[in-house]
Structure formats: structure tokens, C-alpha cells
Design an enzyme around this catalytic site. Structure first.
Site, mmCIF file in Angstrom:
data_model
loop_
_atom_site.group_PDB
_atom_site.id
_atom_site.type_symbol
_atom_site.label_atom_id
_atom_site.label_comp_id
_atom_site.label_asym_id
_atom_site.label_seq_id
_atom_site.Cartn_x
_atom_site.Cartn_y
_atom_site.Cartn_z
ATOM 1 C CB CYS A 20 -0.968 -0.017 1.185
ATOM 2 S SG CYS A 20 -0.189 0.073 2.808
ATOM 3 C CG ASN A 23 4.412 -1.569 5.292
ATOM 4 O OD1 ASN A 23 5.536 -1.866 5.721
ATOM 5 N ND2 ASN A 23 3.440 -2.458 5.262
ATOM 6 C CB CYS A 25 -3.483 1.963 7.193
ATOM 7 S SG CYS A 25 -3.146 3.453 8.160
ATOM 8 N NE ARG A 26 -4.495 1.687 1.910
ATOM 9 C CZ ARG A 26 -4.291 2.357 0.786
ATOM 10 N NH1 ARG A 26 -5.181 2.259 -0.186
ATOM 11 N NH2 ARG A 26 -3.224 3.107 0.637
ATOM 12 C CB SER A 27 0.172 -3.424 2.952
ATOM 13 O OG SER A 27 1.070 -2.523 3.525
ATOM 14 C CG ASP A 137 -4.949 5.831 2.514
ATOM 15 O OD1 ASP A 137 -4.976 5.436 3.699
ATOM 16 O OD2 ASP A 137 -3.997 6.454 2.028
HETATM 17 P P1 4NP Z 1 -1.673 2.996 4.077
HETATM 18 O O1 4NP Z 1 -2.206 4.413 4.636
HETATM 19 O O2 4NP Z 1 -1.161 3.229 2.679
HETATM 20 O O3 4NP Z 1 -2.871 2.127 4.092
HETATM 21 O O4 4NP Z 1 -0.590 2.545 5.035
HETATM 22 C C1 4NP Z 1 -1.410 5.544 4.649
HETATM 23 C C2 4NP Z 1 -0.560 5.777 5.702
HETATM 24 C C3 4NP Z 1 0.199 6.919 5.732
HETATM 25 C C4 4NP Z 1 0.110 7.827 4.709
HETATM 26 C C5 4NP Z 1 -0.736 7.607 3.647
HETATM 27 C C6 4NP Z 1 -1.490 6.462 3.619
HETATM 28 N N1 4NP Z 1 0.874 9.015 4.747
HETATM 29 O O5 4NP Z 1 0.726 9.861 3.859
HETATM 30 O O6 4NP Z 1 1.686 9.188 5.674
#
Ligand code: 4NP
Length: 174
Positions: A20, A23, A25-27, A137
Site C-alpha cells: 500500500c 505500510n 494501515c492497509r497492507s 485508504d
Molecule cells: P496505508 O495508509 O497506505 O494504508 O498505510 C497511509 C498511511 C500513511 C500515509 C498515507 C497512507 N501518509 O501519507 O503518511
């Protein structure tokens, strides 16, 4: 996400990398949920599983506390993971790279060696009964976004496990 148990992908039948953006939240939730689904099916020994993000903003951090809480509420403990970025060698070390959304797919295609592009797959393609292409997201939203993401992730994890079982069966039949 690396864990203290993470080994270099090696001889497992299937080497899966969930990907994702951050790294955190989702993955990481997908990594934890897939591991649980494989364990429940008695198939954990067939898999090497890891996750990574497109950026290294959260390098070394544990998953977002909302992701940890939502996963734990479904019996999946992801607290031991730590974030890392997708690296070039991942395209060699893993058989499938499972992207959470279309933007991840574009980003992965930009950095993947041409010969490894076929390994990049949209995770929700393994839940074709859902009317969704992307795991949204949840980072900038509320806790409900994490539950929604987990619903989608659980469906795709089960679909992926079943698809890989069908592929093994087809291979073994020759
Ligand atoms: P993820 O969510 O891609 O599901 O881990 C996010 C976590 C952090 C950020 C964006 C998306 N960020 O911009 O810091």
C-alpha cells in the site's frame, strides 16, 4: 512489514507481498489477515508473507494504532510489524505483489523491472463478488474506515487463498 520472525523469502510455495502507500494501515492489516486465514485453513506452511509501502515515511514504525485496534477486534494481532518500503529486490523475492489500490499499481509498475510486472496484482481482483476495485485508504478518516478496509481485505484474502489452492490443484494434475 518486517517482524522479528521475518525471514528472507525462500522455499515457501507462495511468496506474497502486500503493498500500500504507507505500510502502516492497509497492507499490514492484509498481511495479518491473510496469515490468519491461511493458518485457519492449515496452510500457513505454504506461505511466506510480508508487506511494504511505496514510501519510507513510516520506516520502522508499528502499524497505525487504529489499524492495530481494528485488526485485534477480529482476533488478528499486527502489533509486532514494522514499516518498510518496497525495494527492487522484492520483485525477485516474491511471486505476487498485491496492491491495495490503483495508485499503488501505477507506482509499483513504475519501479518494477519489466520482467516482474506480471507479479503485480490488484488485491480486490480476488473478491470479484464485491463491487469494489480499491481498498480505500483509511489513514485520513475515522475508525469506521479501518473496519470497512478489513471487510474488503478479509474477502480478498479468502478469495486469494482459494485461487492459489485451485492453481496448485491444476499444477498437480499436470
Ligand atoms: P496505508 O495508509 O497506505 O494504508 O498505510 C497511509 C498511511 C500513511 C500515509 C498515507 C497512507 N501518509 O501519507 O503518511
Amino acid at each position: 512489514m518486517a517482524t522479528h520472525e521475518t525471514r528472507k523469502p525462500g522455499a515457501a510455495r507462495h511468496r506474497l507481498l502486500f503493498a500500500c502507500l504507507g505500510n502502516i494501515c492497509r497492507s499490514p492489516m492484509a498481511e495479518g489477515v491473510f496469515r490468519r486465514v491461511a493458518e485457519d485453513a492449515g496452510q500457513a506452511h505454504l506461505f511466506e508473507i510480508d508487506s511494504a509501502g511505496m514510501g519510507d515515511w513510516h520506516k520502522g514504525q508499528a502499524p497505525d494504532h487504529r489499524a492495530q485496534k481494528a485488526a485485534l477486534s477480529r482476533g488478528v494481532d499486527i502489533s509486532g510489524q514494522s514499516a518498510r518500503k518496497v525495494e527492487l529486490e522484492d520483485f525477485e523475492d516474491f511471486d505476487l505483489i498485491l496492491a491495495m489500490d490503483g495508485s499503488n499499481i501505477s507506482d509499483l509498475n513504475e519501479i518494477a523491472p519489466h520482467s516482474a510486472r506480471h507479479k503485480i496484482r490488484r488485491f480486490l481482483d480476488f473478491a470479484p463478488h464485491l463491487d469494489e476495485d480499491d481498498v480505500p485508504d483509511p489513514y485520513y478518516g475515522g475508525e469506521e474506515g479501518f473496519d470497512r478496509a478489513l471487510d474488503l481485505i478479509e474477502a480478498a484474502a479468502k478469495g486469494l487463498l482459494a485461487e492459489l489452492a485451485r492453481e496448485r490443484e491444476a499444477t498437480e494434475k499436470g
